[in-house]
Design a protein around this motif. Sequence first.
Motif, mmCIF file in Angstrom:
data_model
loop_
_atom_site.group_PDB
_atom_site.id
_atom_site.type_symbol
_atom_site.label_atom_id
_atom_site.label_comp_id
_atom_site.label_asym_id
_atom_site.label_seq_id
_atom_site.Cartn_x
_atom_site.Cartn_y
_atom_site.Cartn_z
ATOM 1 N N UNK A 24 41.070 69.859 45.529
ATOM 2 C CA UNK A 24 40.091 70.551 44.685
ATOM 3 C C UNK A 24 40.316 72.055 44.696
ATOM 4 N N UNK A 25 40.929 72.568 45.764
ATOM 5 C CA UNK A 25 41.255 73.993 45.804
ATOM 6 C C UNK A 25 42.302 74.321 44.739
ATOM 7 N N UNK A 26 43.354 73.530 44.676
ATOM 8 C CA UNK A 26 44.374 73.717 43.648
ATOM 9 C C UNK A 26 43.770 73.561 42.262
ATOM 10 N N UNK A 27 42.910 72.555 42.122
ATOM 11 C CA UNK A 27 42.316 72.297 40.812
ATOM 12 C C UNK A 27 41.466 73.469 40.342
ATOM 13 N N UNK A 28 40.659 74.037 41.239
ATOM 14 C CA UNK A 28 39.804 75.138 40.800
ATOM 15 C C UNK A 28 40.638 76.373 40.480
ATOM 16 N N UNK A 29 41.685 76.617 41.267
ATOM 17 C CA UNK A 29 42.563 77.747 40.950
ATOM 18 C C UNK A 29 43.189 77.569 39.576
#
Length: 480
Positions: free
Chosen positions: A126-131
Motif C-alpha cells: 500500500x505504500x508503493x500504491x499510495x506513492x
Amino acid sequence: MSDNNATPKTAADAPKPLWAGRFSAAPTGELERFGASLPFDKRMWRQDIRGSKAHAAMLAHQGVISQQDADAIRAGLDDIAGQIERGEFTFDVDRDEDIHMAIERVLTENIGPAGGRLHTGRSRNDQTAVDTHLIARDLADEILASLAKLEAVLLDRAQGEFGVVMPGYTHMQPAQPVLLSHHLLAYFWMFNRDFRRVSAAREAANVCPLGAAALAGTTYPLDRHMTAEALGFSGPTANSMDSVSDRDYLLDLIYACSVCQVHLSRLCEELVWWSSAEFGFVEMDDAHSTGSSIMPQKKNPDFAELVRGKSGRVVGDLTSLLVTVKGTPLTYDKDLQEDKEPLFDAADTVLGSLMACTGMLATCTFKEERMREASHEGYMAATDLADYLVGKGLPFRQAHAVVGRIVGDCVREGVTLQQLSTDELRSYSELFDDDAHEALDIDSIVRRRTTFGGTGHEAVRAQLKLATEALEADEAALGE
C-alpha cells in the motif's frame, strides 16, 4: 553517490534486507540489482515522504504510536527531504531495493527505534500504491497545465489569423477551401478532449490506498479517511485487495497520453508538410528549426519530426503496461513494479512534446498569400459549382456528373474553373448563367459554409466564442 555497480565482497558483507528475518540466504548482488526499482522509483521520494508523514500523524492520532515518535519521524523525514534536495542523499542500489526502503533505512539510522515504528500497519504494497497514486496525480496536473497552454496558443493564432483562406484536404488532395482559423480550431478541440481525458485519469488516481496494508487491511485501528484527507485525496479506496493491485488509473493516464501524443503527431505531420518548399504554407521560427551539416540552405523542422517520432514510444508504453497487468492474479505481484517506467516515460514524453508544439505554434509565420494561391488550385470550387446547378433544379447526381466533365476538360486544357466563360459553362448545361461565377469565388465559397461548426466566417466566429469558453473552463479547473 555510491557506485551502483559495486558488488559486496561476500554474502556476509551484503546488508540484510528489511524482510530478511525469514531467510537464511540473500539473493546475489546481480539478482538484487535485477530486482531493484530504486534507479527509477527514487523519483517518487517526495510522494513517499508525504505518504509517510500522513501515516505517522494518523498513527499518533489513533494512539498506535506516541506523539513523540510521530514528531521524531516528521523531523527525520524533513531532514531526509532536505538532503535529497541538496543532492547529499546517497541512493545505493546495493543496500536498498527501492525508494521506500532507502528512506526508511536512513530514517531509522538517524532517529533510532522511532523510525522502525513508521511501518506499523503499513506494507510496501500500500505504500508503493499510495506513492504511485500521488505521482500519477502530480503528473496529470503538469500535463493539464501544459495542455491549457497549448490550447491558449491555438486559440490565439486562430483569432489572429481570422479571415486567412487555405486549402482543405481529404486523402492529401485539395478538397474545399477553409479558413486557417477553422483548421487550427480543429486541433484546439482535439487537445480540449485530451484535457478531459487526462482530467478523468486524474480523478481515477485521486483515491487513497494507504491502510490497505499487504492485501487484507490490518488489525491496527487505522483511520484511512484521515490519511486520505491529509494527502488531498477524495477518499480511501473501498477494497483492500483492489487497492494494492489496481493499476487501471495508470492505464487511464497513459492512454490519455497516447491519444494526446497522436494528436501532437498529426499536428506536427502537417507542420512538416506545410514548411516544405512544395507547400510553403508556414515558416518555422529559427529557434524551432535546425540546419544541415553539409547543405547550407537547409532549414529542417526537426522538432516537429521528433514529436511525430516519439509517438511510437508513448503508444508502446501503453502496450507495455497492458501486457504487464493482463495476467497478474490478485493481489500484488512483482510484475507491478514494471508500472512506473511506462508511466514516467509516457508523461515525460508528452510534457516535452507539448512544450515543443506550444513554442512552434506561438512563433511560426503562416504564409497568407501562398495559402490563398493554393486555394485556387485543385478545382476546389467544383462542389459549389455542382451546388449551383442543384439550385437551378438539377438533381445532385446529374450536377455532379456535369461538373465532373467540366473538371476533366479543364485538367486536359490546363485551365482553372474560374477561367471559363459563361458561354463555355453553358456548353455543358443551359442552366449556367452569369451568376455561376459567384459560385466559383473562393472567398464566397468559404463564407457560404454557415452551418454550425462550418468554416464560414460567422460560423467560425461562433466557434471561437465556444473555444474561448472551453479554455476558460479548463484554466479554471487548474485552480481547483
